[in-house]
Scaffold this motif. Structure first.
Motif, PDB file in Angstrom:
ATOM      1  N   ILE A  42       0.106  -0.603 -11.396  1.00 17.26           N
ATOM      2  CA  ILE A  42       0.451  -1.323 -12.624  1.00 17.26           C
ATOM      3  C   ILE A  42      -0.347  -0.762 -13.795  1.00 17.26           C
ATOM      4  O   ILE A  42       0.174  -0.576 -14.890  1.00 17.26           O
ATOM      5  CB  ILE A  42       0.156  -2.834 -12.463  1.00 17.26           C
ATOM      6  N   GLU A  43      -1.611  -0.481 -13.557  1.00 16.75           N
ATOM      7  CA  GLU A  43      -2.534  -0.080 -14.638  1.00 16.75           C
ATOM      8  C   GLU A  43      -2.340   1.358 -15.103  1.00 16.75           C
ATOM      9  O   GLU A  43      -2.435   1.638 -16.298  1.00 16.75           O
ATOM     10  CB  GLU A  43      -3.985  -0.270 -14.179  1.00 16.75           C
ATOM     11  N   ILE A  44      -2.096   2.282 -14.202  1.00 13.96           N
ATOM     12  CA  ILE A  44      -2.076   3.710 -14.582  1.00 13.96           C
ATOM     13  C   ILE A  44      -0.966   4.051 -15.577  1.00 13.96           C
ATOM     14  O   ILE A  44      -1.220   4.798 -16.523  1.00 13.96           O
ATOM     15  CB  ILE A  44      -2.091   4.624 -13.330  1.00 13.96           C
ATOM     16  N   ALA A  88       0.831  -1.216   0.000  1.00 13.65           N
ATOM     17  CA  ALA A  88       0.000   0.000   0.000  1.00 13.65           C
ATOM     18  C   ALA A  88       0.861   1.259   0.000  1.00 13.65           C
ATOM     19  O   ALA A  88       0.510   2.258  -0.640  1.00 13.65           O
ATOM     20  CB  ALA A  88      -0.944  -0.002   1.194  1.00 13.65           C
ATOM     21  N   TYR A  89       1.991   1.227   0.687  1.00 18.57           N
ATOM     22  CA  TYR A  89       2.863   2.391   0.779  1.00 18.57           C
ATOM     23  C   TYR A  89       3.385   2.784  -0.605  1.00 18.57           C
ATOM     24  O   TYR A  89       3.323   3.949  -1.008  1.00 18.57           O
ATOM     25  CB  TYR A  89       4.020   2.106   1.739  1.00 18.57           C
ATOM     26  N   GLY A  90       3.885   1.811  -1.348  1.00 15.27           N
ATOM     27  CA  GLY A  90       4.413   2.089  -2.683  1.00 15.27           C
ATOM     28  C   GLY A  90       3.334   2.460  -3.684  1.00 15.27           C
ATOM     29  O   GLY A  90       3.517   3.368  -4.496  1.00 15.27           O
ATOM     30  N   VAL A  91       2.202   1.776  -3.622  1.00 14.59           N
ATOM     31  CA  VAL A  91       1.103   2.076  -4.544  1.00 14.59           C
ATOM     32  C   VAL A  91       0.593   3.496  -4.311  1.00 14.59           C
ATOM     33  O   VAL A  91       0.347   4.240  -5.269  1.00 14.59           O
ATOM     34  CB  VAL A  91      -0.026   1.036  -4.411  1.00 14.59           C
ATOM     35  N   ALA A  92       0.465   3.901  -3.053  1.00 15.16           N
ATOM     36  CA  ALA A  92       0.008   5.259  -2.748  1.00 15.16           C
ATOM     37  C   ALA A  92       0.970   6.296  -3.323  1.00 15.16           C
ATOM     38  O   ALA A  92       0.542   7.323  -3.851  1.00 15.16           O
ATOM     39  CB  ALA A  92      -0.159   5.436  -1.244  1.00 15.16           C
ATOM     40  N   ALA A  93       2.258   6.019  -3.262  1.00 15.88           N
ATOM     41  CA  ALA A  93       3.251   6.942  -3.832  1.00 15.88           C
ATOM     42  C   ALA A  93       3.072   7.063  -5.346  1.00 15.88           C
ATOM     43  O   ALA A  93       3.166   8.165  -5.905  1.00 15.88           O
ATOM     44  CB  ALA A  93       4.662   6.475  -3.485  1.00 15.88           C
ATOM     45  N   VAL A  94       2.810   5.951  -6.007  1.00 19.79           N
ATOM     46  CA  VAL A  94       2.579   5.983  -7.462  1.00 19.79           C
ATOM     47  C   VAL A  94       1.326   6.794  -7.764  1.00 19.79           C
ATOM     48  O   VAL A  94       1.315   7.630  -8.677  1.00 19.79           O
ATOM     49  CB  VAL A  94       2.474   4.553  -8.044  1.00 19.79           C
ATOM     50  N   LEU A  95       0.261   6.562  -7.019  1.00 20.39           N
ATOM     51  CA  LEU A  95      -0.974   7.327  -7.236  1.00 20.39           C
ATOM     52  C   LEU A  95      -0.710   8.824  -7.109  1.00 20.39           C
ATOM     53  O   LEU A  95      -1.186   9.620  -7.928  1.00 20.39           O
ATOM     54  CB  LEU A  95      -2.059   6.880  -6.258  1.00 20.39           C
ATOM     55  N   GLN A  96       0.060   9.219  -6.105  1.00 22.68           N
ATOM     56  CA  GLN A  96       0.402  10.638  -5.943  1.00 22.68           C
ATOM     57  C   GLN A  96       1.180  11.159  -7.144  1.00 22.68           C
ATOM     58  O   GLN A  96       0.909  12.253  -7.627  1.00 22.68           O
ATOM     59  CB  GLN A  96       1.219  10.858  -4.666  1.00 22.68           C
ATOM     60  N   ARG A  97       2.134  10.390  -7.622  1.00 25.32           N
ATOM     61  CA  ARG A  97       2.921  10.827  -8.786  1.00 25.32           C
ATOM     62  C   ARG A  97       2.052  11.052 -10.009  1.00 25.32           C
ATOM     63  O   ARG A  97       2.385  11.857 -10.880  1.00 25.32           O
ATOM     64  CB  ARG A  97       4.020   9.798  -9.115  1.00 25.32           C
ATOM     65  N   PHE A  98       0.924  10.349 -10.084  1.00 23.47           N
ATOM     66  CA  PHE A  98       0.011  10.514 -11.211  1.00 23.47           C
ATOM     67  C   PHE A  98      -1.129  11.483 -10.882  1.00 23.47           C
ATOM     68  O   PHE A  98      -2.160  11.484 -11.545  1.00 23.47           O
ATOM     69  CB  PHE A  98      -0.527   9.150 -11.664  1.00 23.47           C
ATOM     70  N   MET A 112     -16.349  -0.931 -10.123  1.00 22.74           N
ATOM     71  CA  MET A 112     -15.512  -1.755  -9.261  1.00 22.74           C
ATOM     72  C   MET A 112     -14.627  -2.659 -10.091  1.00 22.74           C
ATOM     73  O   MET A 112     -15.043  -3.161 -11.134  1.00 22.74           O
ATOM     74  CB  MET A 112     -16.363  -2.608  -8.326  1.00 22.74           C
ATOM     75  N   VAL A 113     -13.400  -2.834  -9.612  1.00 20.23           N
ATOM     76  CA  VAL A 113     -12.505  -3.838 -10.164  1.00 20.23           C
ATOM     77  C   VAL A 113     -11.922  -4.641  -9.009  1.00 20.23           C
ATOM     78  O   VAL A 113     -11.847  -4.153  -7.871  1.00 20.23           O
ATOM     79  CB  VAL A 113     -11.362  -3.231 -11.016  1.00 20.23           C
ATOM     80  N   MET A 114     -11.559  -5.886  -9.313  1.00 19.40           N
ATOM     81  CA  MET A 114     -10.945  -6.766  -8.322  1.00 19.40           C
ATOM     82  C   MET A 114      -9.660  -7.334  -8.890  1.00 19.40           C
ATOM     83  O   MET A 114      -9.514  -7.487 -10.100  1.00 19.40           O
ATOM     84  CB  MET A 114     -11.864  -7.950  -7.991  1.00 19.40           C
ATOM     85  N   ASP A 115      -8.735  -7.647  -7.962  1.00 24.24           N
ATOM     86  CA  ASP A 115      -7.522  -8.361  -8.323  1.00 24.24           C
ATOM     87  C   ASP A 115      -6.701  -7.597  -9.362  1.00 24.24           C
ATOM     88  O   ASP A 115      -6.151  -8.182 -10.285  1.00 24.24           O
ATOM     89  CB  ASP A 115      -7.880  -9.769  -8.819  1.00 24.24           C
ATOM     90  N   ARG A 116      -6.646  -6.295  -9.201  1.00 27.73           N
ATOM     91  CA  ARG A 116      -5.864  -5.415 -10.077  1.00 27.73           C
ATOM     92  C   ARG A 116      -5.120  -4.409  -9.204  1.00 27.73           C
ATOM     93  O   ARG A 116      -5.511  -4.148  -8.077  1.00 27.73           O
ATOM     94  CB  ARG A 116      -6.776  -4.631 -11.031  1.00 27.73           C
ATOM     95  N   CYS A 117      -4.086  -3.802  -9.747  1.00 18.69           N
ATOM     96  CA  CYS A 117      -3.323  -2.790  -9.019  1.00 18.69           C
ATOM     97  C   CYS A 117      -3.240  -1.511  -9.845  1.00 18.69           C
ATOM     98  O   CYS A 117      -2.759  -1.549 -10.988  1.00 18.69           O
ATOM     99  CB  CYS A 117      -1.919  -3.306  -8.713  1.00 18.69           C
ATOM    100  N   PRO A 118      -3.674  -0.384  -9.300  1.00 17.75           N
ATOM    101  CA  PRO A 118      -3.612   0.862 -10.069  1.00 17.75           C
ATOM    102  C   PRO A 118      -2.182   1.289 -10.389  1.00 17.75           C
ATOM    103  O   PRO A 118      -1.948   1.939 -11.403  1.00 17.75           O
ATOM    104  CB  PRO A 118      -4.327   1.883  -9.178  1.00 17.75           C
TER     105      PRO A 118
END
Length: 146
Positions: A140-142, A43-53, A132-138
């Protein structure tokens, strides 16, 4: 392995369409359930990616820690402003209750992370009108959106 989240809905809903819609037009405020200051957690790394985008992340964790410069909250109900997307980093057994809370707070979409799968929660959330989506990571997707 990714789960096919395509439904038999007459609107031809598909996971690929939902992923694009959530990442590009649903809104930029993402509550990240399970996000703490533990740098070794996904979650820590994914949140950082979301912020960068350009997404505003809102940590949701019982400790209500500030993470990546954003104030944390102990629960979705404690967040005092609208949330667009609820990104779920809890195990599948707990995820359905989080999806129900997302509906209750008026979120527009729910995103279950990799290996988080609850078909009943998916059906309830879609019936409530949320994407809703399941079993995916934003994270990776963004970058794939181009």
């Amino acid at each position: 392995m990714s789960v096919d989240t395509t439904t038999t809905d007459p609107g031809a809903y598909s996971a690929a369409e939902a992923v694009r819609r959530i990442l590009t037009s649903t809104g930029d405020t993402w509550a990240v359930v399970g996000l703490s200051s533990n740098r070794s957690r996904a979650a820590y790394g994914v949140a950082a990616v979301l912020q960068r985008f350009g997404k505003r992340i809102v940590p949701v964790h019982p400790k209500a820690e500030t993470v990546h410069g954003e104030q944390g909250y102990a629960s979705l109900a404690d967040i005092p402003f609208p949330v667009d997307v609820v990104d779920v980093f809890v195990n599948s057994g707990l995820a359905g209750a989080v999806a129900d809370e997302a509906v209750a707070i008026g979120a527009k979409a729910v995103w279950f992370q990799l290996d988080v799968i609850d078909e009943d929660a998916f059906a309830r959330t879609r019936e409530a009108g949320l994407d809703m989506v399941m079993d995916r990571c934003p994270a990776i997707e963004i970058p794939l959106l181009g």
